[in-house]
Design an enzyme around this catalytic site. Structure first.
Site, PDB file in Angstrom:
ATOM      1  N   GLN A 102       0.849  -1.197   0.000  1.00  0.00           N
ATOM      2  CA  GLN A 102       0.000   0.000   0.000  1.00  0.00           C
ATOM      3  C   GLN A 102       0.882   1.243   0.000  1.00  0.00           C
ATOM      4  OE1 GLN A 102      -3.365  -0.693   3.071  1.00  0.00           O
ATOM      5  NE2 GLN A 102      -1.788  -2.195   3.514  1.00  0.00           N
ATOM      6  N   HIS A 120      -1.587   1.238  -4.223  1.00  0.00           N
ATOM      7  CA  HIS A 120      -2.041   2.636  -4.165  1.00  0.00           C
ATOM      8  C   HIS A 120      -1.218   3.538  -5.080  1.00  0.00           C
ATOM      9  CE1 HIS A 120      -4.072   1.903   0.009  1.00  0.00           C
ATOM     10  NE2 HIS A 120      -4.857   1.586  -0.991  1.00  0.00           N
ATOM     11  N   CYS A 131      -2.684  15.793 -20.406  1.00  0.00           N
ATOM     12  CA  CYS A 131      -2.184  14.950 -21.510  1.00  0.00           C
ATOM     13  C   CYS A 131      -1.729  13.579 -21.046  1.00  0.00           C
ATOM     14  CB  CYS A 131      -1.052  15.655 -22.263  1.00  0.00           C
ATOM     15  SG  CYS A 131       0.503  15.700 -21.334  1.00  0.00           S
ATOM     16  N   CYS A 149       2.678  20.619 -16.276  1.00  0.00           N
ATOM     17  CA  CYS A 149       3.320  19.907 -17.387  1.00  0.00           C
ATOM     18  C   CYS A 149       3.643  20.938 -18.483  1.00  0.00           C
ATOM     19  CB  CYS A 149       2.293  18.895 -17.876  1.00  0.00           C
ATOM     20  SG  CYS A 149       2.702  17.993 -19.350  1.00  0.00           S
ATOM     21  N   CYS A 151       2.505  20.998 -21.294  1.00  0.00           N
ATOM     22  CA  CYS A 151       1.256  21.295 -22.018  1.00  0.00           C
ATOM     23  C   CYS A 151       0.356  22.245 -21.229  1.00  0.00           C
ATOM     24  CB  CYS A 151       0.508  19.995 -22.347  1.00  0.00           C
ATOM     25  SG  CYS A 151      -0.448  19.347 -20.964  1.00  0.00           S
ATOM     26  N   ASN A 214       3.462  -6.895  13.326  1.00  0.00           N
ATOM     27  CA  ASN A 214       3.013  -5.549  13.676  1.00  0.00           C
ATOM     28  C   ASN A 214       3.359  -5.302  15.134  1.00  0.00           C
ATOM     29  OD1 ASN A 214       1.359  -3.132  14.038  1.00  0.00           O
ATOM     30  ND2 ASN A 214       0.210  -3.788  12.234  1.00  0.00           N
ATOM     31  N   ALA A 233       8.917  -4.410  12.306  1.00  0.00           N
ATOM     32  CA  ALA A 233       9.052  -5.208  11.088  1.00  0.00           C
ATOM     33  C   ALA A 233      10.508  -5.602  10.815  1.00  0.00           C
ATOM     34  CB  ALA A 233       8.474  -4.431   9.918  1.00  0.00           C
TER      35      ALA A 233
HETATM   36  P1  OAD Z   1      -1.417   2.857   8.927  1.00  0.00           P
HETATM   37  O1  OAD Z   1      -0.723   4.097   9.329  1.00  0.00           O
HETATM   38  O2  OAD Z   1      -2.891   2.841   8.959  1.00  0.00           O
HETATM   39  O3  OAD Z   1      -0.925   1.643   9.847  1.00  0.00           O
HETATM   40  C1  OAD Z   1       0.435   1.432  10.108  1.00  0.00           C
HETATM   41  C2  OAD Z   1       0.549   0.135  10.896  1.00  0.00           C
HETATM   42  O4  OAD Z   1       1.926  -0.146  11.080  1.00  0.00           O
HETATM   43  C3  OAD Z   1      -0.103   0.157  12.281  1.00  0.00           C
HETATM   44  O5  OAD Z   1      -0.878  -1.022  12.457  1.00  0.00           O
HETATM   45  C4  OAD Z   1       1.096   0.179  13.243  1.00  0.00           C
HETATM   46  O6  OAD Z   1       0.827  -0.527  14.457  1.00  0.00           O
HETATM   47  C5  OAD Z   1       2.133  -0.553  12.430  1.00  0.00           C
HETATM   48  N1  OAD Z   1       3.541  -0.203  12.742  1.00  0.00           N
HETATM   49  C6  OAD Z   1       4.072   0.998  13.076  1.00  0.00           C
HETATM   50  N2  OAD Z   1       5.398   0.926  13.193  1.00  0.00           N
HETATM   51  C7  OAD Z   1       5.743  -0.352  12.918  1.00  0.00           C
HETATM   52  C8  OAD Z   1       6.984  -1.062  12.834  1.00  0.00           C
HETATM   53  N3  OAD Z   1       8.150  -0.468  13.068  1.00  0.00           N
HETATM   54  N4  OAD Z   1       6.933  -2.379  12.508  1.00  0.00           N
HETATM   55  C9  OAD Z   1       5.757  -3.011  12.272  1.00  0.00           C
HETATM   56  N5  OAD Z   1       4.572  -2.382  12.317  1.00  0.00           N
HETATM   57  C10 OAD Z   1       4.554  -1.085  12.630  1.00  0.00           C
HETATM   58  O7  OAD Z   1      -0.826   2.472   7.476  1.00  0.00           O
HETATM   59  P2  OAD Z   1      -1.474   1.560   6.345  1.00  0.00           P
HETATM   60  O8  OAD Z   1      -2.153   0.390   6.930  1.00  0.00           O
HETATM   61  O9  OAD Z   1      -0.414   1.332   5.352  1.00  0.00           O
HETATM   62  O10 OAD Z   1      -3.800   5.197   1.670  1.00  0.00           O
HETATM   63  O11 OAD Z   1      -2.542   2.537   5.737  1.00  0.00           O
HETATM   64  C11 OAD Z   1      -3.302   2.142   4.652  1.00  0.00           C
HETATM   65  C12 OAD Z   1      -3.590   3.313   3.751  1.00  0.00           C
HETATM   66  O12 OAD Z   1      -4.166   4.377   4.500  1.00  0.00           O
HETATM   67  C13 OAD Z   1      -2.375   3.949   3.125  1.00  0.00           C
HETATM   68  O13 OAD Z   1      -1.908   3.264   1.980  1.00  0.00           O
HETATM   69  C14 OAD Z   1      -2.873   5.326   2.765  1.00  0.00           C
HETATM   70  C15 OAD Z   1      -3.594   5.638   4.049  1.00  0.00           C
HETATM   71  O14 OAD Z   1      -4.580   6.574   3.978  1.00  0.00           O
HETATM   72  C16 OAD Z   1      -3.759   6.040   0.641  1.00  0.00           C
HETATM   73  O15 OAD Z   1      -2.960   6.929   0.582  1.00  0.00           O
HETATM   74  C17 OAD Z   1      -4.795   5.765  -0.409  1.00  0.00           C
END
Ligand code: OAD
Length: 244
Positions: A102, A120, A131, A149, A151, A214, A233
């Site tokens: 993501q 994403h 364009c 751009c 254009c 996580n 991670a």
């Molecule tokens: P989030 O910010 O919602 O979640 C991040 C997750 O990573 C949480 O569950 C934390 O507990 C965990 N976390 C933080 N530090 C960590 C570490 N060092 N090791 C392991 N885990 C850790 O991020 P996403 O789930 O990626 O969308 O969010 C999903 C989408 O929401 C994104 O792609 C973005 C956002 O709005 C768009 O931009 C369309």
């Protein structure tokens, strides 16, 4: 070695197809803040005001000035961390088929993963809204906002804003991989944003084991995850790698 890591390692060794779904938590150790939780971007900025396509169309200069400029500064400087490197190593060893991410920071590719599905989109590219020309983000000047751009069209990040569809190929391939994998590693995602969050559910219903990595529990942890490898991670993936 932690017993849960040894169990995860056994599941990976026995699997034919292992897929990873990653989120912002994977890039936290590269200095990129997550979206939700403590220190998250959406704690400071309302996503509906800055990350929704309607907000961008209403006032692209404001979204560029407040959100995109900051992301550009952070992403331009970020380097892959030990989590990205471990996933690249897993792919090289033949223990990981693909990464569905993501994240829009390009760090999985920078670490060496070759099959990365950018669910994403990507922040490495800007796209002209008139364009369709693609311009690498590092070549975009921010002297006048929104950047344009040649254009005259407005440039926008080639990412998925809220209110927009997931690129069809990314969605189709992710659904296919989720349906066919034996193990899904779900790493550093809050699993709250659809349709990405449905991939582990698709995998689970198709018979896969779900291994979550996580620091915190998520909506998947109690009901879908077979194993929750609690921790950062980078550290968890490094231990997992050394146990294989
Ligand atoms: P989030 O910010 O919602 O979640 C991040 C997750 O990573 C949480 O569950 C934390 O507990 C965990 N976390 C933080 N530090 C960590 C570490 N060092 N090791 C392991 N885990 C850790 O991020 P996403 O789930 O990626 O969308 O969010 C999903 C989408 O929401 C994104 O792609 C973005 C956002 O709005 C768009 O931009 C369309």
């Amino acid at each position: 070695m932690r017993e849960d890591i040894l169990q995860a390692s056994r599941l990976i060794r026995e699997a034919h197809l292992v897929v990873a779904l990653t989120g912002a938590g994977v890039s936290v150790e590269s200095g990129i803040p997550p979206f939700r939780g403590k220190g998250g971007l959406w704690e400071r900025l309302d996503p509906m005001e800055f990350a929704h396509i309607d907000a961008f169309l209403r006032n692209p200069a404001r979204v560029w000035d407040i959100l995109v400029r900051e992301m550009k500064d952070i992403v331009d400087r970020a380097l892959p961390n030990s989590a990205h490197l471990a996933l690249a190593r897993l792919e090289k060893m033949g223990d990981l088929a693909a990464v569905i991410t993501q994240n829009i920071d390009g760090l999985h590719q920078a670490a060496g993963n070759r099959d990365v599905i950018e669910f994403h989109g990507s922040f490495a590219r800007q796209r002209c809204m008139k364009c369709g020309k693609i311009v690498p983000t590092h070549l975009v000047s921010l002297k006048s906002l929104p950047p344009r751009c040649e254009c005259g069209g407005i440039l926008r990040p080639d990412c998925v804003f809220f209110g927009e569809a997931i690129p069809l190929e990314a969605l189709t391939r992710s659904q296919e991989l989720s349906s066919n994998c034996d193990v899904m590693l779900v790493i550093g995602t809050s699993a709250e944003v659809q349709p990405a969050a449905s991939m582990p559910r698709i995998a689970k219903y198709a018979g896969a084991r779900i291994i979550e990595i996580n620091t915190e529990p998520t909506p998947l942890t109690a009901s879908y995850s077979d194993l929750w490898l609690k921790g950062r991670a980078g550290e968890v993936l490094e231990s997992l790698l050394s146990s294989l």
